[in-house]
Design a protein around this motif. Structure first.
Motif, PDB file in Angstrom:
ATOM      1  N   THR A  45      14.359  68.817  44.636  1.00 50.66           N
ATOM      2  CA  THR A  45      15.617  68.965  43.907  1.00 50.66           C
ATOM      3  C   THR A  45      15.565  68.243  42.570  1.00 50.66           C
ATOM      4  OG1 THR A  45      16.845  69.171  45.983  1.00 50.66           O
ATOM      5  CG2 THR A  45      18.106  68.593  44.019  1.00 50.66           C
ATOM      6  N   ALA A  46      15.021  67.020  42.570  1.00 45.98           N
ATOM      7  CA  ALA A  46      14.913  66.258  41.325  1.00 45.98           C
ATOM      8  C   ALA A  46      14.037  66.992  40.315  1.00 45.98           C
ATOM      9  CB  ALA A  46      14.339  64.875  41.617  1.00 45.98           C
ATOM     10  N   ASN A  47      12.947  67.574  40.779  1.00 48.25           N
ATOM     11  CA  ASN A  47      12.059  68.304  39.871  1.00 48.25           C
ATOM     12  C   ASN A  47      12.765  69.527  39.287  1.00 48.25           C
ATOM     13  OD1 ASN A  47       9.157  68.670  38.879  1.00 48.25           O
ATOM     14  ND2 ASN A  47       9.579  70.656  39.805  1.00 48.25           N
TER      15      ASN A  47
ATOM     16  N   TYR B   5      15.713  68.101  36.763  1.00 52.84           N
ATOM     17  CA  TYR B   5      15.444  67.248  35.614  1.00 52.84           C
ATOM     18  C   TYR B   5      14.245  67.653  34.762  1.00 52.84           C
ATOM     19  CZ  TYR B   5      18.662  64.253  38.196  1.00 52.84           C
ATOM     20  OH  TYR B   5      19.755  63.767  38.867  1.00 52.84           O
ATOM     21  N   MET B   6      13.493  68.659  35.200  1.00 55.49           N
ATOM     22  CA  MET B   6      12.319  69.069  34.437  1.00 55.49           C
ATOM     23  C   MET B   6      12.493  70.476  33.872  1.00 55.49           C
ATOM     24  SD  MET B   6      10.456  66.396  34.689  1.00 55.49           S
ATOM     25  CE  MET B   6       9.012  67.060  33.851  1.00 55.49           C
ATOM     26  N   LYS B   7      11.998  70.678  32.670  1.00 54.49           N
ATOM     27  CA  LYS B   7      11.993  72.001  32.066  1.00 54.49           C
ATOM     28  C   LYS B   7      10.765  72.125  31.191  1.00 54.49           C
ATOM     29  CE  LYS B   7      14.881  75.411  29.747  1.00 54.49           C
ATOM     30  NZ  LYS B   7      16.217  75.715  29.195  1.00 54.49           N
ATOM     31  N   ASP B   8       9.956  73.127  31.460  1.00 57.74           N
ATOM     32  CA  ASP B   8       8.714  73.356  30.712  1.00 57.74           C
ATOM     33  C   ASP B   8       7.822  72.117  30.699  1.00 57.74           C
ATOM     34  OD1 ASP B   8       9.591  75.942  30.091  1.00 57.74           O
ATOM     35  OD2 ASP B   8      10.663  75.227  28.315  1.00 57.74           O
ATOM     36  N   GLY B   9       7.782  71.427  31.836  1.00 58.44           N
ATOM     37  CA  GLY B   9       6.912  70.268  31.974  1.00 58.44           C
ATOM     38  C   GLY B   9       7.412  68.998  31.318  1.00 58.44           C
ATOM     39  N   LYS B  10       8.654  69.016  30.812  1.00 62.09           N
ATOM     40  CA  LYS B  10       9.228  67.849  30.157  1.00 62.09           C
ATOM     41  C   LYS B  10      10.537  67.444  30.829  1.00 62.09           C
ATOM     42  CE  LYS B  10       6.080  67.784  26.900  1.00 62.09           C
ATOM     43  NZ  LYS B  10       5.076  66.681  26.785  1.00 62.09           N
ATOM     44  N   ALA B  11      10.788  66.136  30.859  1.00 60.87           N
ATOM     45  CA  ALA B  11      12.027  65.642  31.447  1.00 60.87           C
ATOM     46  C   ALA B  11      13.201  65.903  30.510  1.00 60.87           C
ATOM     47  CB  ALA B  11      11.911  64.151  31.738  1.00 60.87           C
ATOM     48  N   LEU B  12      14.318  66.334  31.068  1.00 58.07           N
ATOM     49  CA  LEU B  12      15.516  66.569  30.273  1.00 58.07           C
ATOM     50  C   LEU B  12      16.128  65.246  29.820  1.00 58.07           C
ATOM     51  CD1 LEU B  12      17.202  69.360  32.444  1.00 58.07           C
ATOM     52  CD2 LEU B  12      16.012  69.664  30.270  1.00 58.07           C
TER      53      LEU B  12
ATOM     54  N   ARG C 289      30.305  66.784  41.196  1.00 47.83           N
ATOM     55  CA  ARG C 289      30.438  67.437  39.900  1.00 47.83           C
ATOM     56  C   ARG C 289      29.652  66.743  38.789  1.00 47.83           C
ATOM     57  NH1 ARG C 289      36.648  68.006  38.605  1.00 47.83           N
ATOM     58  NH2 ARG C 289      35.712  68.587  36.597  1.00 47.83           N
ATOM     59  N   GLU C 290      29.392  65.457  38.930  1.00 46.63           N
ATOM     60  CA  GLU C 290      28.702  64.738  37.854  1.00 46.63           C
ATOM     61  C   GLU C 290      27.315  65.302  37.574  1.00 46.63           C
ATOM     62  OE1 GLU C 290      26.507  60.862  38.639  1.00 46.63           O
ATOM     63  OE2 GLU C 290      28.136  60.718  40.116  1.00 46.63           O
ATOM     64  N   PHE C 291      26.760  66.071  38.524  1.00 44.31           N
ATOM     65  CA  PHE C 291      25.424  66.638  38.349  1.00 44.31           C
ATOM     66  C   PHE C 291      25.447  68.053  37.775  1.00 44.31           C
ATOM     67  CE2 PHE C 291      25.172  63.487  41.715  1.00 44.31           C
ATOM     68  CZ  PHE C 291      24.086  62.727  41.321  1.00 44.31           C
ATOM     69  N   SER C 292      26.637  68.572  37.512  1.00 46.51           N
ATOM     70  CA  SER C 292      26.768  69.976  37.108  1.00 46.51           C
ATOM     71  C   SER C 292      26.013  70.291  35.821  1.00 46.51           C
ATOM     72  CB  SER C 292      28.248  70.353  36.955  1.00 46.51           C
ATOM     73  OG  SER C 292      28.873  69.532  35.974  1.00 46.51           O
ATOM     74  N   ASN C 293      25.962  69.337  34.888  1.00 44.68           N
ATOM     75  CA  ASN C 293      25.276  69.591  33.621  1.00 44.68           C
ATOM     76  C   ASN C 293      23.789  69.866  33.838  1.00 44.68           C
ATOM     77  OD1 ASN C 293      25.060  69.692  30.715  1.00 44.68           O
ATOM     78  ND2 ASN C 293      24.047  67.695  30.831  1.00 44.68           N
ATOM     79  N   PHE C 294      23.165  69.092  34.728  1.00 47.18           N
ATOM     80  CA  PHE C 294      21.747  69.309  35.012  1.00 47.18           C
ATOM     81  C   PHE C 294      21.537  70.552  35.874  1.00 47.18           C
ATOM     82  CE2 PHE C 294      21.687  64.715  34.067  1.00 47.18           C
ATOM     83  CZ  PHE C 294      20.664  64.694  33.130  1.00 47.18           C
ATOM     84  N   ILE C 295      22.466  70.793  36.795  1.00 50.76           N
ATOM     85  CA  ILE C 295      22.319  71.950  37.680  1.00 50.76           C
ATOM     86  C   ILE C 295      22.390  73.265  36.900  1.00 50.76           C
ATOM     87  CG2 ILE C 295      23.440  73.222  39.553  1.00 50.76           C
ATOM     88  CD1 ILE C 295      24.169  70.525  40.800  1.00 50.76           C
ATOM     89  N   THR C 296      23.274  73.316  35.909  1.00 50.07           N
ATOM     90  CA  THR C 296      23.423  74.549  35.135  1.00 50.07           C
ATOM     91  C   THR C 296      22.167  74.863  34.317  1.00 50.07           C
ATOM     92  OG1 THR C 296      24.490  73.321  33.350  1.00 50.07           O
ATOM     93  CG2 THR C 296      25.931  74.384  34.969  1.00 50.07           C
ATOM     94  N   LYS C 297      21.370  73.824  34.043  1.00 48.49           N
ATOM     95  CA  LYS C 297      20.124  74.040  33.298  1.00 48.49           C
ATOM     96  C   LYS C 297      18.981  74.455  34.206  1.00 48.49           C
ATOM     97  CE  LYS C 297      21.442  70.617  29.823  1.00 48.49           C
ATOM     98  NZ  LYS C 297      21.130  69.288  29.231  1.00 48.49           N
ATOM     99  N   SER C 298      19.240  74.437  35.510  1.00 45.32           N
ATOM    100  CA  SER C 298      18.202  74.764  36.469  1.00 45.32           C
ATOM    101  C   SER C 298      18.288  76.234  36.838  1.00 45.32           C
ATOM    102  CB  SER C 298      18.357  73.904  37.731  1.00 45.32           C
ATOM    103  OG  SER C 298      17.538  74.385  38.765  1.00 45.32           O
ATOM    104  N   SER C 299      17.142  76.833  37.143  1.00 47.16           N
ATOM    105  CA  SER C 299      17.104  78.227  37.569  1.00 47.16           C
ATOM    106  C   SER C 299      17.019  78.329  39.089  1.00 47.16           C
ATOM    107  CB  SER C 299      15.873  78.927  36.958  1.00 47.16           C
ATOM    108  OG  SER C 299      14.685  78.285  37.366  1.00 47.16           O
ATOM    109  N   SER C 300      17.229  77.193  39.780  1.00 45.65           N
ATOM    110  CA  SER C 300      17.039  77.165  41.230  1.00 45.65           C
ATOM    111  C   SER C 300      18.324  77.454  41.999  1.00 45.65           C
ATOM    112  CB  SER C 300      16.495  75.797  41.653  1.00 45.65           C
ATOM    113  OG  SER C 300      15.233  75.579  41.067  1.00 45.65           O
ATOM    114  N   ILE C 301      19.411  77.745  41.309  1.00 52.33           N
ATOM    115  CA  ILE C 301      20.663  78.008  42.028  1.00 52.33           C
ATOM    116  C   ILE C 301      21.399  79.168  41.372  1.00 52.33           C
ATOM    117  CG2 ILE C 301      22.023  76.373  40.667  1.00 52.33           C
ATOM    118  CD1 ILE C 301      23.464  75.626  43.270  1.00 52.33           C
TER     119      ILE C 301
END
Length: 246
Positions: free
Chosen positions: A168-170, A173-180, A234-246
């Protein structure tokens, strides 16, 4: 070159050299090849000239070399000399920055417990062995860099061995091999926090706390990444929206 490991004498000599080195110093060749300092670990060829872009690439490479070996034995105290020899072999990459000695030595007697998890080479292998591609969240840093994400994730045993958490953390928090940006942020203590300050919210440290709370109700070890994301506050929503896993 065959894979070697430092002998007891070699480990002592290496420790002494580390204490005295300056930022531009490289390990003397006898620490890599002298029969008094090294012994054959495995009849396996390792390319000591290979260049790695990250500790993830290094961990993946060493894991591939040693995939037929028992990883638990490799990570045991009897093989500490192997990881130190590998550090010497790739010191031109690991040692570009003058860092703490425990990044280069497998230190099992730190003032607050073992510091073996901070060893650049050993931990790169272990995290790739345990988590495969998802280890990127801990190992995306350059070779000589430990990184805040590595510290926050590997220093907590209840987190570092939790497959669902690391997956889940990966994803978050990661995009194109870089940490957000903000992934490694920490929430300031209440007395230092200004009203409306949300810095650190949704970061990996907070994720560890959220997953621990979820574990009171759910078996978080069997939750898939999308399921865990759906249960997060909800505090994690900003990172979740950047993820393609959901």
């Amino acid at each position: 070159m065959k894979l070697h490991k430092l002998t007891k004498i070699g480990r002592l000599a290496y420790r002494e050299w580390l204490i005295q080195r300056t930022p531009s110093d490289m390990p003397p060749n006898e620490l890599l090849t002298d029969p008094e300092n090294v012994e054959l670990a495995f009849d396996i060829e390792v390319d000591v000239s290979k260049i790695f872009q990250s500790r993830f690439e290094f961990g993946q490479y060493i894991h591939e070399l040693l995939k037929e070996k028992d990883a638990k034995i490799l990570l045991g105290q009897k093989n500490d000399g192997l990881w130190e020899w590998l550090t010497i072999a790739y010191f031109s990459q690991f040692g570009k920055k003058m860092s703490k000695y425990w990044h280069y030595l497998v230190e099992r007697k730190g003032h607050s417990g073992s510091l073996a998890y901070r060893h650049l080479a050993r931990t790169s292998f272990e995290m790739y062995w345990r988590h495969g591609a998802e280890a990127m969240v801990m190992l995306s840093a350059d070779m000589p860099t430990w990184g805040e994400l590595s510290e926050q994730l590997t220093s907590r045993q209840n987190v570092v061995y939790h497959r669902g958490f690391i997956q889940t953390a990966n994803a978050m928090y990661m995009k194109d091999g870089k940490a957000l940006t903000g992934a490694a942020g920490r929430v300031k203590p209440l007395k230092r926090r200004k009203r409306g300050d949300t810095s650190g919210k949704g970061g990996v440290a907070r994720l560890a706390l959220a997953v621990r709370r979820l574990s009171r109700t759910y078996d978080t070890h069997v939750l898939q990444t999308p399921q865990m994301m759906e249960l997060l506050p909800r505090e994690f929503s900003n990172f979740i929206t950047k993820s393609s896993s959901i």
